[in-house]
Design an enzyme around this catalytic site. Structure first.
Site, PDB file in Angstrom:
ATOM      1  N   ARG A  79      36.046  46.329  40.062  1.00 46.61           N
ATOM      2  CA  ARG A  79      36.800  46.821  38.905  1.00 46.61           C
ATOM      3  C   ARG A  79      36.477  48.263  38.530  1.00 46.61           C
ATOM      4  O   ARG A  79      35.341  48.703  38.647  1.00 46.61           O
ATOM      5  CB  ARG A  79      36.549  45.906  37.711  1.00 46.61           C
ATOM      6  CG  ARG A  79      37.170  44.529  37.929  1.00 46.61           C
ATOM      7  CD  ARG A  79      36.732  43.529  36.900  1.00 46.61           C
ATOM      8  NE  ARG A  79      37.432  42.258  37.067  1.00 46.61           N
ATOM      9  CZ  ARG A  79      37.054  41.291  37.911  1.00 46.61           C
ATOM     10  NH1 ARG A  79      35.958  41.431  38.653  1.00 46.61           N
ATOM     11  NH2 ARG A  79      37.748  40.177  38.005  1.00 46.61           N
ATOM     12  N   HIS A 104      40.227  45.846  42.755  1.00 41.17           N
ATOM     13  CA  HIS A 104      40.461  45.926  44.205  1.00 41.17           C
ATOM     14  C   HIS A 104      41.562  46.930  44.578  1.00 41.17           C
ATOM     15  O   HIS A 104      42.380  46.663  45.474  1.00 41.17           O
ATOM     16  CB  HIS A 104      40.797  44.547  44.771  1.00 41.17           C
ATOM     17  CG  HIS A 104      39.721  43.515  44.587  1.00 41.17           C
ATOM     18  ND1 HIS A 104      38.382  43.826  44.606  1.00 41.17           N
ATOM     19  CD2 HIS A 104      39.792  42.154  44.377  1.00 41.17           C
ATOM     20  CE1 HIS A 104      37.683  42.691  44.417  1.00 41.17           C
ATOM     21  NE2 HIS A 104      38.516  41.677  44.269  1.00 41.17           N
ATOM     22  N   HIS A 175      35.988  40.748  51.703  1.00 44.97           N
ATOM     23  CA  HIS A 175      36.171  39.716  50.685  1.00 44.97           C
ATOM     24  C   HIS A 175      36.358  38.330  51.302  1.00 44.97           C
ATOM     25  O   HIS A 175      37.184  37.536  50.844  1.00 44.97           O
ATOM     26  CB  HIS A 175      37.385  40.104  49.822  1.00 44.97           C
ATOM     27  CG  HIS A 175      37.352  39.591  48.431  1.00 44.97           C
ATOM     28  ND1 HIS A 175      37.614  38.276  48.128  1.00 44.97           N
ATOM     29  CD2 HIS A 175      37.096  40.195  47.253  1.00 44.97           C
ATOM     30  CE1 HIS A 175      37.528  38.107  46.823  1.00 44.97           C
ATOM     31  NE2 HIS A 175      37.206  39.265  46.261  1.00 44.97           N
ATOM     32  N   ASP A 247      30.243  35.293  39.052  1.00 51.76           N
ATOM     33  CA  ASP A 247      31.209  36.316  39.478  1.00 51.76           C
ATOM     34  C   ASP A 247      30.675  37.651  38.946  1.00 51.76           C
ATOM     35  O   ASP A 247      31.266  38.271  38.078  1.00 51.76           O
ATOM     36  CB  ASP A 247      32.601  35.993  38.908  1.00 51.76           C
ATOM     37  CG  ASP A 247      33.677  36.939  39.438  1.00 51.76           C
ATOM     38  OD1 ASP A 247      33.362  37.764  40.316  1.00 51.76           O
ATOM     39  OD2 ASP A 247      34.835  36.858  38.957  1.00 51.76           O
ATOM     40  N   GLU A 311      30.225  39.858  48.381  1.00 53.31           N
ATOM     41  CA  GLU A 311      30.900  41.130  48.616  1.00 53.31           C
ATOM     42  C   GLU A 311      29.871  42.244  48.450  1.00 53.31           C
ATOM     43  O   GLU A 311      29.538  42.620  47.323  1.00 53.31           O
ATOM     44  CB  GLU A 311      32.034  41.323  47.603  1.00 53.31           C
ATOM     45  CG  GLU A 311      33.017  40.184  47.557  1.00 53.31           C
ATOM     46  CD  GLU A 311      33.743  40.110  46.209  1.00 53.31           C
ATOM     47  OE1 GLU A 311      34.281  41.126  45.746  1.00 53.31           O
ATOM     48  OE2 GLU A 311      33.770  39.026  45.609  1.00 53.31           O
TER      49      GLU A 311
HETATM   50  C1  BGC Z   1      36.327  39.275  41.639  1.00 54.80           C
HETATM   51  C2  BGC Z   1      36.935  38.060  40.983  1.00 54.80           C
HETATM   52  C3  BGC Z   1      38.368  37.940  41.442  1.00 54.80           C
HETATM   53  C4  BGC Z   1      38.409  37.877  42.948  1.00 54.80           C
HETATM   54  C5  BGC Z   1      39.807  37.835  43.510  1.00 54.80           C
HETATM   55  C6  BGC Z   1      36.395  39.095  43.109  1.00 54.80           C
HETATM   56  O1  BGC Z   1      35.856  40.217  43.755  1.00 54.80           O
HETATM   57  O2  BGC Z   1      35.014  39.498  41.219  1.00 54.80           O
HETATM   58  O3  BGC Z   1      36.872  38.164  39.589  1.00 54.80           O
HETATM   59  O4  BGC Z   1      38.970  36.798  40.889  1.00 54.80           O
HETATM   60  O5  BGC Z   1      37.747  38.980  43.496  1.00 54.80           O
HETATM   61  O6  BGC Z   1      40.547  38.921  43.104  1.00 54.80           O
END
Ligand code: BGC
Length: 344
Positions: A79, A104, A175, A247, A311
């Site tokens: 983010r 992303h 991812h 998360d 990740e």
């Molecule tokens: C994020 C999650 C998100 C997921 C899919 C992850 O990298 O931390 O919050 O839901 O990606 O977009």
């Protein structure tokens, strides 16, 4: 190196699946659509092979892919608060695709939905993607290179390189969602995890870090001793309530720029064990809390927590946090990093 068709994109471009296999029966299959890791076949202790990553049967599934299964995300994973940033006196606006924030880079036009160029070698494949100045809002003409290779010690190595002709943000990741029982085998809450991280970056309800680096000690974020994920994931702890489970970005110990072990994940009964190595300073451990029910490869039905992501990356929203390691790269500073998912 084997190569076969992975179908045609909506606009009629054929894309391919490349197989890397070692002598122990580990096989990784990657596509030049999104530089995605599609399949990862791993034998268990008794030689029973399962595919341990979530995904889709062909490129059509990956053209939707709301959860970013297997994707390489570039220029910027995770983010960026307010979906904008300032660099060298200029303000850059990104897509607001996660409330007021950017997640992303771009869910529709991002690197995971692009056809990458391919360079095949005997035991590796390199994907290349060019991003123009201003594309997705990020400055600089950029080139990303991602190389997948598999060694005889069962390490799937992912090497990232990026260059830019202007200062910009570079913070890519992979991812992939792992389920070490097999991608069709339901929840990962029964997996054991160890994260070699004494600190993490607590975040607000929108998952934007506050900016402080806080010890995990005495909290359910302390994963330094092996823990069954389900044991603490639903603890009544504000950080876990905000994110509906794990998360978060962990500040991995021993960051010097050299590759070192940061995590271990074990399937029940230790039938498959994965270690994660990286030269990066952080890792987002995402327990798949927001995987919407969806059909996947080989008639799999996926849902909440049917896979977990580790990740490797720099910390989220680093561009706004001067005390976090920098994500700014440019003409005087090329980007290079390595992550290895190894099966022991
Ligand atoms: C994020 C999650 C998100 C997921 C899919 C992850 O990298 O931390 O919050 O839901 O990606 O977009």
């Amino acid at each position: 190196m084997q190569k076969r068709s992975f179908g045609k994109t909506r606009d009629g471009k054929e894309v391919f699946l490349y197989s890397l296999e070692n002598k122990n029966g580990v096989k990784a299959e990657v596509t030049n659509f999104g530089a995605i890791l599609v399949n990862l076949f791993v034998p268990d202790k008794d030689g029973k092979v399962e595919d341990v990553v979530l995904g889709f049967d062909d490129v059509t599934g990956y053209e939707v892919n709301p959860s970013y299964f297997g994707s390489v995300i570039a220029p910027s994973a995770n983010r960026i608060g307010g979906a904008s940033f300032e660099l060298n006196g200029q303000t850059y606006a990104l897509k607001k695709n996660n409330g007021e924030n950017n997640l992303h880079s771009d869910d529709e036009l991002g690197s995971h939905k692009k056809v990458w160029d391919v360079e095949e070698k005997e035991d590796s494949v390199t994907f290349t993607l060019k991003n123009g100045d201003g594309e997705l809002g990020f400055p600089g003409n950029k080139e990303f290179k991602v190389t997948y290779s598999l060694d005889e010690e069962n390490g799937l190595k992912i090497q990232y390189e990026a260059v830019s002709d202007k200062d910009t943000i570079i913070n890519p990741t992979n991812h992939s969602y792992f389920n070490l029982k097999g991608h069709k085998e339901g929840t990962i809450e029964d997996h054991k995890i160890t994260l070699l991280a004494s600190n993490y970056t607590p975040a607000d309800a929108a998952s934007i870090p506050y900016g402080d680096i806080v010890p995990v000690e005495g909290t359910p974020m302390d994963l330094r001793q092996e823990l069954v994920i389900g044991d603490k994931i639903d603890s009544d702890f504000e950080q876990l309530n905000f994110a509906v489970g794990y998360d978060h970005n962990w500040v991995t110990d021993g960051y010097t720029g050299e590759v070192r072990k940061i995590a271990t994940v074990k399937a029940p009964n230790d039938v498959r064990i994965m270690e994660v190595y990286t030269d990066l300073p952080g890792v987002q451990f995402y327990a798949g809390n927001f995987i919407d029910p969806q059909s996947g490869k080989n008639q799999a039905e996926y849902g909440k927590r049917s896979g977990l992501c580790l990740e490797t990356q720099c910390y989220p929203d680093s561009i706004h946090k001067p005390n976090f390691p920098s994500v700014v790269y440019g003409p005087d500073k090329n980007y290079k990093s390595t992550t290895i998912y190894k099966f022991v």
